[in-house]
Design an enzyme around this catalytic site. Structure first.
Site, short mmCIF file in Angstrom:
data_model
loop_
_atom_site.label_atom_id
_atom_site.label_comp_id
_atom_site.label_asym_id
_atom_site.label_seq_id
_atom_site.Cartn_x
_atom_site.Cartn_y
_atom_site.Cartn_z
N ARG A 109 0.75 -1.30 0.01
CA ARG A 109 -0.07 -0.03 0.07
C ARG A 109 0.93 1.23 0.07
O ARG A 109 1.68 1.35 0.96
CB ARG A 109 -0.79 0.10 1.30
CG ARG A 109 -1.69 1.47 1.47
CD ARG A 109 -2.81 0.98 2.31
NE ARG A 109 -3.82 0.59 1.92
CZ ARG A 109 -5.21 0.42 2.41
NH1 ARG A 109 -5.50 1.23 3.46
NH2 ARG A 109 -6.09 -0.17 1.76
N HIS A 136 -7.21 1.01 -6.86
CA HIS A 136 -7.40 -0.03 -5.62
C HIS A 136 -7.98 -1.28 -6.15
O HIS A 136 -9.32 -1.57 -5.99
CB HIS A 136 -8.41 0.70 -4.61
CG HIS A 136 -8.26 0.09 -3.24
ND1 HIS A 136 -7.48 -0.89 -3.05
CD2 HIS A 136 -9.32 0.28 -2.40
CE1 HIS A 136 -7.93 -1.31 -1.57
NE2 HIS A 136 -8.60 -0.34 -1.25
N GLN A 139 -10.11 -3.77 -3.68
CA GLN A 139 -11.31 -3.33 -3.49
C GLN A 139 -12.26 -3.58 -4.57
O GLN A 139 -13.48 -4.01 -4.49
CB GLN A 139 -11.28 -2.04 -3.20
CG GLN A 139 -12.86 -1.31 -2.76
CD GLN A 139 -13.10 -1.86 -1.35
OE1 GLN A 139 -12.44 -1.94 -0.34
NE2 GLN A 139 -14.27 -2.53 -1.36
N ASP A 230 -17.14 7.12 -2.23
CA ASP A 230 -16.10 6.93 -1.60
C ASP A 230 -15.80 8.14 -0.96
O ASP A 230 -16.34 9.17 -1.13
CB ASP A 230 -14.83 6.59 -2.54
CG ASP A 230 -13.55 6.21 -1.63
OD1 ASP A 230 -13.38 6.25 -0.55
OD2 ASP A 230 -12.48 6.34 -2.47
N CYS A 270 -16.62 1.80 -0.11
CA CYS A 270 -15.56 0.71 0.11
C CYS A 270 -15.06 0.93 1.55
O CYS A 270 -14.49 -0.01 2.24
CB CYS A 270 -14.24 1.10 -0.92
SG CYS A 270 -13.96 2.97 -0.58
N ARG A 298 -13.95 -8.73 0.63
CA ARG A 298 -12.49 -8.52 0.42
C ARG A 298 -11.77 -9.56 0.93
O ARG A 298 -10.76 -10.05 0.01
CB ARG A 298 -11.79 -7.13 1.31
CG ARG A 298 -12.39 -5.99 1.06
CD ARG A 298 -11.93 -5.34 -0.12
NE ARG A 298 -10.56 -5.53 0.00
CZ ARG A 298 -9.73 -4.48 0.29
NH1 ARG A 298 -10.17 -3.31 0.86
NH2 ARG A 298 -8.45 -4.46 0.19
N1 CP Z 1 -11.50 -0.33 1.91
C1 CP Z 1 -10.23 -0.46 2.09
O1 CP Z 1 -9.40 -0.59 1.56
O2 CP Z 1 -10.20 -0.40 3.56
P1 CP Z 1 -8.47 -0.23 4.48
O3 CP Z 1 -8.10 1.36 4.18
O4 CP Z 1 -9.32 -0.20 5.89
O5 CP Z 1 -7.74 -1.18 4.31
N1 NVA Z 2 -9.96 6.66 -1.89
C1 NVA Z 2 -9.79 6.01 -0.57
C2 NVA Z 2 -9.92 4.69 -0.40
C3 NVA Z 2 -9.72 4.13 0.93
C4 NVA Z 2 -10.06 2.55 1.19
C5 NVA Z 2 -8.39 6.55 -0.10
O1 NVA Z 2 -7.31 6.58 -1.02
O2 NVA Z 2 -7.88 6.87 1.07
#
Ligand code: CP
Ligand code: NVA
Length: 311
Positions: A109, A136, A139, A230, A270, A298
């Site tokens: 990440r 992502h 997701q 989102d 999400c 997930r």
């Molecule tokens: N939706 C999602 O990716 O959640 P987290 O940021 O908690 O992993």
């Molecule tokens: N768009 C959001 C998604 C979180 C799961 C972010 O990047 O923070």
């Protein structure tokens, strides 16, 4: 399962998959979910280790990969930002080569999508995008699994994505294109999805799904089977949160907006959610909202993915 065409591959974008591969992951995920619910063990990745390299916080992504590897008979190691210091304490290329010597797969990440590209270049094991500023894909896999469960199919449906043209919007556009689902991203001017992603999604759809990026809420939501939203300020954009709150205000998913979609339209988010900003409490907690089933998926979707990448 016979050897998957995905064995040994990276997943940086959902468009790294073709339509058949995406469908195969969802089919495996559905099967593993059924087995999990029947408490049938499926130790398909016995003795394999996954490294979670995270530059940002997470609940779902970390938890689902950790529990998923456990259920598959392997294990996951979480490497926190302050421990690894990706590109700070150590170069990304060195981190990738060290992890490759001890683990069978990396889930990363990152703030900058280019860090994933660099990691994949030097890693000899699959690298999975656990969220970047650009996409992502994990997701989106879970979202498509949820849609398939609700409607029994994905092709021919219409999703209205309301809000920021961000990482989530990009993966959903590409995933929708691969699945034959129409998608309209409705964002305020200046917050549209990346133009290259829009044209890539159109190419992938090959005329089988309509891919749109618009500003008008009413016409965009009309006829939607699925409403998705989102956060307005993603991780790394915290300092823009106040300004974005003003700009995005008209784009809140509330009962009035849901009323413009098809009756009983599925509501997805999400998570994490900011109640009262991008979605109201009433909509998030309504029977039309499947956000917790979506979060659970997930786990199942990523188990399907891992079995194909490593099996
Ligand atoms: N939706 C999602 O990716 O959640 P987290 O940021 O908690 O992993
Ligand atoms: N768009 C959001 C998604 C979180 C799961 C972010 O990047 O923070």
């Amino acid at each position: 399962m016979e050897k998957s065409s995905l064995k040994g591959r990276d997943l940086l974008s959902i468009a790294d998959l073709n339509a058949a591969e995406l469908a195969a992951i969802l089919a495996t995920a559905a099967q593993l979910k059924a087995e999990t619910q029947q408490r049938k063990p499926h130790h398909l990745l016995e003795g394999q280790t996954l490294a979670l390299v995270f530059e940002k916080p997470s609940l779902r992504t970390r938890l689902s990969f950790d529990v998923g590897m456990f259920q598959l008979g392997g294990r996951a190691m979480y490497l926190a930002p302050q421990e690894v210091g990706l590109g700070k304490r150590e170069t990304i290329s060195d981190v990738a080569r060290v992890i490759s010597r001890m683990c069978e797969v990396i889930v990363a990440r990152v703030f900058n999508h280019e860090s994933l590209v660099e990691m994949a270049k030097y890693s000899s094991v699959p690298v999975v995008n656990g969220l970047s500023d650009f996409e992502h894909p994990c997701q989106a896999l879970a979202d498509l699994l949820t849609i398939q469960e609700k409607f029994g199919h994905i092709a021919g449906l219409k999703m209205a994505y309301i809000g920021d043209g961000n990482n989530m919007a990009h993966s959903l556009m590409l995933g929708a294109a691969l699945s034959g689902m129409d998608i309209t991203v409705i964002s305020p001017p200046g917050y549209e999805p990346n133009e290259e992603v829009v044209s890539q999604a159109r190419k992938l759809a090959g005329g089988k799904a309509a891919i749109k990026a618009v500003h008008n809420l009413e016409s965009g939501v009309e006829g939607a089977d699925i409403i998705y939203t989102d956060v307005w300020a993603s991780m790394g954009q915290e300092e823009e949160a106040a300004e974005r709150r003003q700009i995005f205000k008209p784009y809140q998913v509330n009962e009035r907006l849901v009323g413009l979609a098809k009756p009983g339209a599925l509501v997805l988010h999400c998570l994490p959610a900011h109640r009262g900003d991008e979605i109201t409490e009433e909509v998030l907690e309504s029977p039309q909202s499947w956000v917790f089933q979506q979060a659970e998926n997930r786990l199942h979707a990523q188990k399907g993915l891992l079995v194909h990448l490593l099996g």
